[in-house]
Write an enzyme that holds these catalytic residues in place. Sequence first.
Site, PDB file in Angstrom:
ATOM      1  N   ARG A 148      29.444  14.752 -70.856  1.00  0.00           N
ATOM      2  CA  ARG A 148      29.365  15.006 -72.292  1.00  0.00           C
ATOM      3  C   ARG A 148      28.677  13.800 -72.925  1.00  0.00           C
ATOM      4  O   ARG A 148      28.751  12.685 -72.400  1.00  0.00           O
ATOM      5  CB  ARG A 148      30.758  15.186 -72.893  1.00  0.00           C
ATOM      6  CG  ARG A 148      31.573  16.329 -72.295  1.00  0.00           C
ATOM      7  CD  ARG A 148      32.962  16.370 -72.928  1.00  0.00           C
ATOM      8  NE  ARG A 148      33.769  17.479 -72.426  1.00  0.00           N
ATOM      9  CZ  ARG A 148      34.614  17.407 -71.397  1.00  0.00           C
ATOM     10  NH1 ARG A 148      34.759  16.238 -70.762  1.00  0.00           N
ATOM     11  NH2 ARG A 148      35.299  18.445 -70.996  1.00  0.00           N
ATOM     12  N   LYS A 150      37.630  13.671 -72.467  1.00  0.00           N
ATOM     13  CA  LYS A 150      38.366  14.160 -73.637  1.00  0.00           C
ATOM     14  C   LYS A 150      39.865  14.162 -73.355  1.00  0.00           C
ATOM     15  O   LYS A 150      40.304  14.343 -72.223  1.00  0.00           O
ATOM     16  CB  LYS A 150      37.904  15.576 -73.967  1.00  0.00           C
ATOM     17  CG  LYS A 150      36.469  15.671 -74.426  1.00  0.00           C
ATOM     18  CD  LYS A 150      36.056  17.114 -74.643  1.00  0.00           C
ATOM     19  CE  LYS A 150      36.962  17.797 -75.624  1.00  0.00           C
ATOM     20  NZ  LYS A 150      36.566  19.194 -75.872  1.00  0.00           N
ATOM     21  N   HIS A 159      24.036  18.773 -74.067  1.00  0.00           N
ATOM     22  CA  HIS A 159      24.934  19.824 -73.599  1.00  0.00           C
ATOM     23  C   HIS A 159      24.207  20.805 -72.687  1.00  0.00           C
ATOM     24  O   HIS A 159      24.794  21.338 -71.736  1.00  0.00           O
ATOM     25  CB  HIS A 159      25.573  20.546 -74.788  1.00  0.00           C
ATOM     26  CG  HIS A 159      27.051  20.705 -74.639  1.00  0.00           C
ATOM     27  ND1 HIS A 159      27.924  19.641 -74.562  1.00  0.00           N
ATOM     28  CD2 HIS A 159      27.825  21.816 -74.503  1.00  0.00           C
ATOM     29  CE1 HIS A 159      29.159  20.086 -74.412  1.00  0.00           C
ATOM     30  NE2 HIS A 159      29.125  21.404 -74.365  1.00  0.00           N
ATOM     31  N   ARG A 187      24.162  19.247 -69.382  1.00  0.00           N
ATOM     32  CA  ARG A 187      25.490  19.380 -68.764  1.00  0.00           C
ATOM     33  C   ARG A 187      25.652  20.780 -68.174  1.00  0.00           C
ATOM     34  O   ARG A 187      26.132  20.944 -67.046  1.00  0.00           O
ATOM     35  CB  ARG A 187      26.564  19.097 -69.814  1.00  0.00           C
ATOM     36  CG  ARG A 187      28.014  19.330 -69.355  1.00  0.00           C
ATOM     37  CD  ARG A 187      28.967  18.834 -70.447  1.00  0.00           C
ATOM     38  NE  ARG A 187      30.303  19.358 -70.330  1.00  0.00           N
ATOM     39  CZ  ARG A 187      31.252  18.822 -69.547  1.00  0.00           C
ATOM     40  NH1 ARG A 187      30.980  17.786 -68.803  1.00  0.00           N
ATOM     41  NH2 ARG A 187      32.464  19.343 -69.521  1.00  0.00           N
ATOM     42  N   HIS A 238      37.053  19.634 -66.782  1.00  0.00           N
ATOM     43  CA  HIS A 238      37.739  20.759 -67.413  1.00  0.00           C
ATOM     44  C   HIS A 238      39.207  20.755 -67.013  1.00  0.00           C
ATOM     45  O   HIS A 238      39.538  20.533 -65.839  1.00  0.00           O
ATOM     46  CB  HIS A 238      37.114  22.092 -66.993  1.00  0.00           C
ATOM     47  CG  HIS A 238      35.775  22.346 -67.595  1.00  0.00           C
ATOM     48  ND1 HIS A 238      34.911  23.314 -67.131  1.00  0.00           N
ATOM     49  CD2 HIS A 238      35.142  21.781 -68.644  1.00  0.00           C
ATOM     50  CE1 HIS A 238      33.811  23.322 -67.852  1.00  0.00           C
ATOM     51  NE2 HIS A 238      33.927  22.395 -68.779  1.00  0.00           N
ATOM     52  N   TYR A 250      30.088  29.617 -65.916  1.00  0.00           N
ATOM     53  CA  TYR A 250      28.891  29.313 -65.134  1.00  0.00           C
ATOM     54  C   TYR A 250      28.597  30.344 -64.052  1.00  0.00           C
ATOM     55  O   TYR A 250      27.579  30.259 -63.382  1.00  0.00           O
ATOM     56  CB  TYR A 250      29.007  27.908 -64.531  1.00  0.00           C
ATOM     57  CG  TYR A 250      29.096  26.869 -65.616  1.00  0.00           C
ATOM     58  CD1 TYR A 250      27.994  26.580 -66.411  1.00  0.00           C
ATOM     59  CD2 TYR A 250      30.294  26.236 -65.900  1.00  0.00           C
ATOM     60  CE1 TYR A 250      28.082  25.669 -67.443  1.00  0.00           C
ATOM     61  CE2 TYR A 250      30.391  25.315 -66.937  1.00  0.00           C
ATOM     62  CZ  TYR A 250      29.280  25.035 -67.703  1.00  0.00           C
ATOM     63  OH  TYR A 250      29.377  24.142 -68.735  1.00  0.00           O
TER      64      TYR A 250
END
Length: 303
Positions: free
Chosen positions: A159, A185, A250, A253, A276, A285
Site C-alpha cells: 500500500r 494497517k 493501488h 498492488r 489481508h 483476484y
Amino acid sequence: MQTDFDSFEQWLTHHDYADLTTQSYLGSLKLFATWFEKENGEVLSPSGLTPSDLRDYREHLSRELHRAPATVNRHLAGLSTYCRWAVEKHLIESDPSANIHGLSKTRLAPHWLECKQRFALQRVIEREWQQSLQMSIRRSLWKRRDLCIVMSLLHLGLRVAELTGITLPDLTLGERSGKLEVHGKGARERTLPINVEARKYLREWLDIRPDVSSESLFISQLGETLTTRGVQRLVADIGHLAKIAELTPHILRHTFAKKLAENKVSLDRIATLLGHSSVDTTRIYVLPSLNDLAQDVEGLVDQ
C-alpha cells in the site's frame, strides 16, 4: 476546514436539499476529510482534491472496508456535490469528480495491468534508468528514486502508506535474498521476501541515497519522508511515459496480486503477502476483470 463545512451546508440548504440528504452528505464529507488527511498528510481543501484521491477513496471503501456498492455510491454522491459547490464558489476551476463513476452491483475484479501493459511499464523503467545515467547527478538521483519506488510497488504489492513508512532498519538485502518488515494497517506487521528484480533496484537506490537525518527509505528532495501524494504523482508520471492512463500505486498492488494468482499461488499465501486479515478479501483476484468478460463475449461472434 470548518468554514468549508459551514459554507457547504449553507449551500445545500440554499439549494433546497432535504435535511436527511444534507446530513448524509456532510457525514460523507467528514469521513472523507479524515481519510484524506491521514493518506496525504494535509487538511482537505477543494484546491488539493484530485480525481486520484476520489478513485483511491472509492477503492478504500469497497475493497478495504467492504462497503456495499450502494453505500459507496452514496458517499461518492456527497463528494460529487461538494465538488460542484467548490466549482460554483470559484474555489476550483474544474470538477475532479466529473469522471468518477459509481460501483455497479456486480462485483468485478479490481483494475490491474494486463500483460502488454506490464511489459510496457518494465521497458520504460529500464529505458529511463539507462537514460538517467547520462543526466546531471541531481536529476539522476531523483529519477532513479522514482523508478525504484515503482518497481518496489510492483514487486512487493505495498500500500502507498506502507511504502512511505519504510525505514532503513526495515530493509535487509543480502547477495541472494532480501526481506522487508512492513508496518501495515491496523498495527498488523508482516515480513515480505524481496525478489531479485526488486533487490537490484533497491540496492542501487541505497548506494546513491543521500545521507540525511531521516531514516525513511524514500525521501523527498528536502531530505524528508516522501508523502503519499508525492508517490501518487511520480507513479502517474511514469505511467504516462508507458502510455498507461491514470496509473496509481493501488493498481500496481493489484497487479502484484493478480500475477501471483496467475502463477497459481494459493489465496492464503497471497493474503499473507498483501497483509489481508481475511482470505475473503483476496478472492477478488480470482474474479474476472472487465477485460476478461469482454473477451468471453467476443468469443460468441461467429467467425
